[in-house]
Design a protein around this motif. Sequence first.
Motif, PDB file in Angstrom:
ATOM      1  N   GLN A 101      -8.956  -5.267  41.403  1.00  0.00           N
ATOM      2  CA  GLN A 101      -8.236  -4.154  40.702  1.00  0.00           C
ATOM      3  C   GLN A 101      -8.888  -2.857  41.102  1.00  0.00           C
ATOM      4  O   GLN A 101      -9.091  -2.011  40.048  1.00  0.00           O
ATOM      5  CB  GLN A 101      -8.674  -4.318  39.162  1.00  0.00           C
ATOM      6  CG  GLN A 101      -7.731  -5.695  38.936  1.00  0.00           C
ATOM      7  CD  GLN A 101      -6.321  -5.889  38.779  1.00  0.00           C
ATOM      8  OE1 GLN A 101      -5.747  -5.003  37.876  1.00  0.00           O
ATOM      9  NE2 GLN A 101      -5.769  -6.616  39.646  1.00  0.00           N
ATOM     10  N   LYS A 102      -8.689  -2.578  42.241  1.00  0.00           N
ATOM     11  CA  LYS A 102      -9.075  -1.270  42.858  1.00  0.00           C
ATOM     12  C   LYS A 102     -10.606  -1.014  42.977  1.00  0.00           C
ATOM     13  O   LYS A 102     -11.190   0.282  43.689  1.00  0.00           O
ATOM     14  CB  LYS A 102      -8.256  -0.235  42.405  1.00  0.00           C
ATOM     15  CG  LYS A 102      -6.998  -0.243  42.201  1.00  0.00           C
ATOM     16  CD  LYS A 102      -6.204   1.009  41.781  1.00  0.00           C
ATOM     17  CE  LYS A 102      -4.484   0.554  41.461  1.00  0.00           C
ATOM     18  NZ  LYS A 102      -3.773   1.943  40.986  1.00  0.00           N
ATOM     19  N   GLN A 126     -10.006  -2.050  34.222  1.00  0.00           N
ATOM     20  CA  GLN A 126      -9.185  -1.489  35.010  1.00  0.00           C
ATOM     21  C   GLN A 126      -8.916   0.160  34.922  1.00  0.00           C
ATOM     22  O   GLN A 126      -8.109   0.770  35.649  1.00  0.00           O
ATOM     23  CB  GLN A 126      -7.843  -2.223  34.909  1.00  0.00           C
ATOM     24  CG  GLN A 126      -7.726  -3.631  34.949  1.00  0.00           C
ATOM     25  CD  GLN A 126      -6.797  -4.223  34.233  1.00  0.00           C
ATOM     26  OE1 GLN A 126      -6.506  -4.249  33.147  1.00  0.00           O
ATOM     27  NE2 GLN A 126      -6.150  -5.234  34.990  1.00  0.00           N
ATOM     28  N   TYR A 172     -13.990   2.945  43.540  1.00  0.00           N
ATOM     29  CA  TYR A 172     -12.691   2.863  42.949  1.00  0.00           C
ATOM     30  C   TYR A 172     -11.476   3.662  43.684  1.00  0.00           C
ATOM     31  O   TYR A 172     -11.577   4.811  43.759  1.00  0.00           O
ATOM     32  CB  TYR A 172     -12.870   3.288  41.523  1.00  0.00           C
ATOM     33  CG  TYR A 172     -11.481   2.895  40.760  1.00  0.00           C
ATOM     34  CD1 TYR A 172     -11.350   1.706  39.816  1.00  0.00           C
ATOM     35  CD2 TYR A 172     -10.263   3.499  40.824  1.00  0.00           C
ATOM     36  CE1 TYR A 172     -10.539   1.230  39.264  1.00  0.00           C
ATOM     37  CE2 TYR A 172      -9.169   3.039  40.079  1.00  0.00           C
ATOM     38  CZ  TYR A 172      -9.125   2.159  39.270  1.00  0.00           C
ATOM     39  OH  TYR A 172      -8.035   1.226  38.524  1.00  0.00           O
ATOM     40  N   PHE A 199      -9.876 -11.524  41.902  1.00  0.00           N
ATOM     41  CA  PHE A 199     -10.896 -10.847  42.871  1.00  0.00           C
ATOM     42  C   PHE A 199     -10.937 -11.506  44.233  1.00  0.00           C
ATOM     43  O   PHE A 199     -10.508 -12.838  44.359  1.00  0.00           O
ATOM     44  CB  PHE A 199     -12.387 -10.803  42.077  1.00  0.00           C
ATOM     45  CG  PHE A 199     -12.888 -12.304  41.727  1.00  0.00           C
ATOM     46  CD1 PHE A 199     -13.267 -13.124  42.493  1.00  0.00           C
ATOM     47  CD2 PHE A 199     -12.894 -12.522  40.202  1.00  0.00           C
ATOM     48  CE1 PHE A 199     -13.904 -14.269  42.118  1.00  0.00           C
ATOM     49  CE2 PHE A 199     -13.086 -13.614  39.787  1.00  0.00           C
ATOM     50  CZ  PHE A 199     -13.959 -14.621  40.818  1.00  0.00           C
ATOM     51  N   PRO A 241      -6.278   5.376  35.092  1.00  0.00           N
ATOM     52  CA  PRO A 241      -5.998   4.502  36.331  1.00  0.00           C
ATOM     53  C   PRO A 241      -5.324   3.263  36.049  1.00  0.00           C
ATOM     54  O   PRO A 241      -4.940   2.478  36.848  1.00  0.00           O
ATOM     55  CB  PRO A 241      -7.420   4.480  36.723  1.00  0.00           C
ATOM     56  CG  PRO A 241      -8.284   5.302  35.883  1.00  0.00           C
ATOM     57  CD  PRO A 241      -7.658   5.625  34.604  1.00  0.00           C
ATOM     58  N   ALA A 242      -5.501   2.969  34.620  1.00  0.00           N
ATOM     59  CA  ALA A 242      -4.964   1.677  34.274  1.00  0.00           C
ATOM     60  C   ALA A 242      -3.268   1.768  33.920  1.00  0.00           C
ATOM     61  O   ALA A 242      -2.788   0.748  33.454  1.00  0.00           O
ATOM     62  CB  ALA A 242      -5.788   1.101  33.186  1.00  0.00           C
TER      63      ALA A 242
END
Lengths: 671, 671
Positions: free
Chosen positions: B268-269, B415, B289, B257, B646-647
């Motif tokens: 992580q977005k 994530q 996100y 981070f 998304p992961a």
Amino acid sequence: MPPHPLAILSEAETNIARDVIIASYGNEVIDFREIYLQEPPKAQLKEYLALEHSGRLSPTSPRPARLAFCQYDVIGSNRVPEFHESVVDVNLRKRVSHQMVGKQHHASLTLSEFDTFIERCKASTLFQQALADFDLPEGFDVVIEPWPYGGPDLTEENRRYFQALVFAQDMRSGNPDANFYSYPLPVIPVMDVLTQEVIRVDRPATGGKGDGLFDQTFKRDIIGHCKASDYIPELLPHGTRQDLKPLNVAQPEGPSFRITDESLVEWQKWRFRVAFNPREGATIHDVWYDGRSVMYRLSVSEMTVPYADPRPPFHRKQAFDFGDGGAGNMANNLSLGCDCLGVIKYFDAVVTGADGTAKPMPNAICLHEQDNGIGWKHSNWRTGRAVVTRLRELVVQFIITLANYEYIFAYKFDQAGGITLEARATGILNVVNIDANKVSEYGNVVSGGVLAQNHQHIFNVRIDPAIDGHNNSVVVEESHAVPMNQRTNPNGNFYQITKSTLERACYLDAAPQHNRTIKIINPHKTNPISQNPVAYKFQPLPTQLLLADRQSVQAQRAQFAQHHVWVTKYRDGELYAGGRYTLQSQVEVDGVADAVQRGDPVEDTDVVVWNSFGITHNPRVEDWPVMPVEIFQLMIRPADFFTANPAIDVPSSKNVSSRLVPDECCRKANI
Amino acid sequence: MPPHPLAILSEAETNIARDVIIASYGNEVIDFREIYLQEPPKAQLKEYLALEHSGRLSPTSPRPARLAFCQYDVIGSNRVPEFHESVVDVNLRKRVSHQMVGKQHHASLTLSEFDTFIERCKASTLFQQALADFDLPEGFDVVIEPWPYGGPDLTEENRRYFQALVFAQDMRSGNPDANFYSYPLPVIPVMDVLTQEVIRVDRPATGGKGDGLFDQTFKRDIIGHCKASDYIPELLPHGTRQDLKPLNVAQPEGPSFRITDESLVEWQKWRFRVAFNPREGATIHDVWYDGRSVMYRLSVSEMTVPYADPRPPFHRKQAFDFGDGGAGNMANNLSLGCDCLGVIKYFDAVVTGADGTAKPMPNAICLHEQDNGIGWKHSNWRTGRAVVTRLRELVVQFIITLANYEYIFAYKFDQAGGITLEARATGILNVVNIDANKVSEYGNVVSGGVLAQNHQHIFNVRIDPAIDGHNNSVVVEESHAVPMNQRTNPNGNFYQITKSTLERACYLDAAPQHNRTIKIINPHKTNPISQNPVAYKFQPLPTQLLLADRQSVQAQRAQFAQHHVWVTKYRDGELYAGGRYTLQSQVEVDGVADAVQRGDPVEDTDVVVWNSFGITHNPRVEDWPVMPVEIFQLMIRPADFFTANPAIDVPSSKNVSSRLVPDECCRKANI
């Protein structure tokens, strides 16, 4: 030293059983399905364990026989396989029991049956003709994904069949792991296992809202509206994210557990054995905490996954992932640093080849410790003194792959006397073709042309308790509001706890609105502090039960999925909530519903408690192409079993490896 | 650069506000309770955030005023404190609004009021006379534990009171952290805050089953049947367990981070801001996100803990742990390596002294990454290729201590686009004296002479969504069985998903039997794949609701605890489910029930969703002396918000620090 009575059959023992079976027959061909330990009758094992726990075990102590449960087909001159089950005493090298399984049941499937099916499909004119209805782009191959046939319609003959879902795979990359599930083809070949012929190719509908159940609306360009959706890193269009830094779990002094005698685990006052069988995967036995018995056996007993698309033949999409093919058979070979972090102990298993020969299955189970945040904390605000401990867990994990889907099962033990049974669902959704630009009330479109049908996953966990001994009772405890009244509740704040002890085998459902709690008590042992009977408890997860119509084949063969809690009196061998033979069952036979039906007394006796829970899974686009884990946790906790928090003596020492964030990760904004 | 509009007030800003308030009065004494940021009106903040996200922010962009919300007592010559609230524009150094709070409300408590109460008790003849009824052993001190007075009976004048539970502490060890809660004394002094006099000492009953609500059955030897039950390591009779090996979390390349501008977290977005106030503790703002808006604000809004012992005055044991004293005020100073592992970023907070001067509160919030097992996995059984990713989470955590009890709150981001709000309950049970050898239907005896009363904890989480923008709707989605019928469900496997969009502000309850799911959708944005509106969803946890009689004061003041889900139209400042003023409330005022009562339209507008959940806590002996954490998780998940998992781009690299278990941990048994 002979193996422990709960130790899985060694390769040598397995091969002895094979030899004994083969020697029992003449010219017949013997096609093996499974050979695995038949656990000793409880009466015998209890005696042995009593000696073991009291330290009186000697090499001459009586031991239960080492029994191999063997399932195999006998194929005589008429070439019709008959399904047999025998029990072999491995030390006596003798078959001690034998039965031919009735024709109303089907043996569980083997992967070699799937291999044959795939070959037969490829060779089938019927199948090739069906495929000829489609134009596949250059470079695409056809992939056949065998499935159990599900529950046959009551109108059809219940022969042994397999069905398959069929996909196209884009082989232009040359990568055999390109995700073929994103190119579903609407053909479902069905093979008669006896004749090994593809007897028909079902043509499921590909329509959407407004189309009829049987409308054939597909186009020759069957996957023109589908697109690649890969999960293999090298096929991701934008590669993997680069900004995830490593997070390492290091245990410089080694793990806190010790493994003795292959299967005995000792950790943080817990002591239990890990076993494995091809049906249930990892099972847990003879669980004690700090010298006191808690559980005789803990297992995942069954699960069913019924699909809700009403368009035939999709109503036969219903897997029993433990009974149909064996969860243990489908267990993954686990990898260091991938499936768990830290210091890992792997347990190997043994499975059986078609010729009955033992095959090692390495790394079928992993065992490791993990940190689960704060375990307990209190700060004295007067003095500022905080005492905080971490919650360390010991995890016994196995992972199964069922074609497209995976489940991760974990038995988690914690320092406060708790046992958590965790299931994680992941893998790839089971999908079918849908015409371009349509949506469906039977599922969700998760990728172009890809319909992920609505379905449920319903698990059953079997809890065979031994709360300070084998004779236990089950108490249903609830909390109820009490109307305000002068005598007992003058200010309206009182609520009442009700307790009722189950007298007869029965089922019941979760009732969170009443805080319904299932307590398994030992009626002969009183907690010296609270004066309550010692107990372990759980709250049944109030998840949605099976939705299929009660009269449907889906529901009839999954009665265990229709109530949350089942309480039965123990019987040797009664292990499977959905019955021993689930493959192509049309009704649940000898499952937990039948066991309850006996109406046995269950008070102060050897009881078994079964808990069904799950998820109604109406897929999200986010579940594609591989689904983020959905996590379920059944928490089994002591309730007046101990005389204090058993974790109160966990040291609160500061972890010296933690670090403050470096300055370069924190900066001022430009604006 | 001026601070971000969501940045907490700096010490300097706080002190400016103090000066402005003091300068507004003459000779009156100003006794400060709180000074903290009044968040900007949403209309203004939205404009600012729009500039920020589009990169158009400049030093000359319009900014919302920096406003300090100030709560204080004004004490004039009559010595009667009046409770005032003002808003100060810190940059203009000007009071921009002001009100005197009506007498029907009480200001939240401050710890200095507690200190005064303790002193006044010690000096009170009434209190000393009550204590004289007991013989305490040599070496025991009396400890006074102040409590809010709870909801006064409707028959009594609602003056400002405090009550206290009283304990004896064994000081023979000289250790000020000896656990005094194991020696409860049945006296409850009550102080009138205005006169600062102990006006009476309530004498709660100490009886058990069969004794009346008002029976006084105590003996002079009041704690002769109590025993030490310590949790401080050096006072444990057998010390701490020695066989727990260290488990270290190391992040050799640092965290994943980045913190910018004090409060902006990027990981992580995800991108969001962390703030803090004395009422709610840590709050989360402006959550995005991958460049898309998800939430405007996320907070724990309130919690109530009503006790179920009907014996007066125990019916007034009901805490509102956010409204009564402020969860932020009670936040722990967190410690490296104790409250979390790995690489930690701490956020400091600012609180206010009685003279209005800012006081730094270091390490009030921690932020770190953690591993939560497998994130997703798939094995291709054809090729044997397994792809497995870990589930990394980012945790924003704060911990509060409320006298005996603690709560650990964590906002967890993952994530796969998920947000989990976790609450852990731990600390020491609130207990009272019970006569020797008795048991009670009002609670459980957890230690000699110590009754832990039955109670509930009901939390409320406030979700202010911004799903791809601020105008959202709320859809209730359920899954329902459909009777078998030829036309739509010929084989009985079909079930139907129903969706209804809420039109007006309302409440509703969890309904797991229908798989009830709350979806917050953006009706103007369609997922290009599924054609559903983009959404985030959650399943309300189906925990038991408030049990107190609807007419009771306990229930009247905690209406938010009577339903699981509340949906309201956004209003500036409407943040508190139980109302702004909970201390000694007799009825919930301007809480979420009143907000619903307005009946605002909530379709396609700025909606707020509130979720109440909790636990009916009937104590176990294992909860003593410090309770193992009970964990609650509200899971907020994308539902067709994204176009895939998304992961899926999380790297599946093998963790190189994992190790096989060393041989010495595995040995053969002797037998």
